[in-house]
Design an enzyme around this catalytic site. Sequence first.
Site, PDB file in Angstrom:
ATOM      1  CG  PHE A  57       6.335  -2.877   4.056  1.00  0.00           C
ATOM      2  CD1 PHE A  57       7.056  -3.821   2.881  1.00  0.00           C
ATOM      3  CD2 PHE A  57       5.931  -2.883   5.548  1.00  0.00           C
ATOM      4  CE1 PHE A  57       8.535  -3.009   3.209  1.00  0.00           C
ATOM      5  CE2 PHE A  57       7.416  -2.329   6.032  1.00  0.00           C
ATOM      6  CZ  PHE A  57       8.660  -2.533   4.917  1.00  0.00           C
ATOM      7  CB  SER A  58       2.561  -8.002   2.018  1.00  0.00           C
ATOM      8  OG  SER A  58       3.425  -8.665   0.977  1.00  0.00           O
ATOM      9  CB  THR A  59      -1.799  -4.038   3.667  1.00  0.00           C
ATOM     10  OG1 THR A  59      -1.438  -4.803   4.706  1.00  0.00           O
ATOM     11  CG2 THR A  59      -2.912  -3.672   2.958  1.00  0.00           C
ATOM     12  CE  LYS A 105       2.364 -10.347  -2.235  1.00  0.00           C
ATOM     13  NZ  LYS A 105       3.527  -9.518  -1.907  1.00  0.00           N
TER      14      LYS A 105
END
Length: 394
Positions: free
Chosen positions: A62-64, A66
């Site tokens: 997921f947002s890791t 970014k």
Amino acid sequence: MQGFVATGFEPVAELFAQHLEQGIERGAALAAYHQGKPILDIWGGESRPGAAWTQDTVVPVFSTSKGAIALVVQLLCDRGVLDVTRPVAAYWPEFAANGKGTITLEHVLTHSAGLPSFSNYQEILSHDSAEGWDRREEIVQRLAAETPEWEPGTYPGYHAVTFGWILGEVVRRAGGRPIGDLFRTEIAEPLGLDSWLGRPDGIEHRVAKLIAPLPPTDPDELKLLAQVLGSGSITGRALVVGPSGGLDYAADVANSATFQQAEAPAANMITDARSLARMYALLGAGGTLDGVRIVSEESTVEHTRVRVEAHDVVLMKDRRYALGYMLQADPIGRFGPNPDAFGHPGMGGSVGFADPQASVSFGYVMTQMVPALDTDERSKALVAAVYKCLEARE
């Protein structure tokens, strides 16, 4: 549990093993570097029902993701291809529509662009289903036509998924290639990372399956969660919550081939703990590791210093943002004890960060998600154990 543990860091491995024994983890991996050298690289449990986690298991995070996007943008800025002070529309002219002509790359990188979602997003996609996550062209057209929800630059509101599509389109136009291609050839391969923004064919057998978090048992917590994650709330819209409400099907979405192979770079990196720790070890050392330089020391300083420090209206917490990287914000220290540590967590629990002051980098991935938007107690406990071991060595 298997892997490598440097002398003096056995207590971290013991805690990791306890998490597996207690069922807090179903399958997970942890890696850390100190002063540019690996000190932990351990894994255990199952990658999917009936299959052991192995050395080459990789996971949706997921947002890791970014942090990888931030590094691609940093690389292109270092090469003079991008400039964070310039408007997004300088690279993507259509984006200037409906009052967005003044939105800069810095606004997007600090979640201050006022575009945490787009109108009628459920017509295309949501976290109820994997359907629609591969409709990149239609999504970026919607974003180009969108009107900001607030005046750009006034305050942050976490751009959970739009972050990746906006920056991905800028990179595609300015850099001439999809962001996943640039990340793989310019960063992952030179550095030896098992990481992809958009899963390629041929590695699907290595990808662990995420497990949905158990919902809270307290009725008041359930009611609050329904309000916060409703599709009409700003948080729900930023997280592209579907008509069912909440994120109950997010694990199923992340496990699907459609989602994993799409260009949804803010949310669908496939990686392992070893690669996260290695990428952040490079950044913590000023852009170089094991004789490989990816970015300059000057750009690393510029891209990891605080740019925005304020209450985030989507996460409903105070946050400190650098250029695409989150900075230490919690007093407990999800990125360790030092204020200049930077990195990024992902929904469900994964996290990667660098702490230049302590010369530490850290990566953690898992299958069992927890109902947390950005971090959880498992990784915090493991981070605390790493620093306790470092203190004991001094």
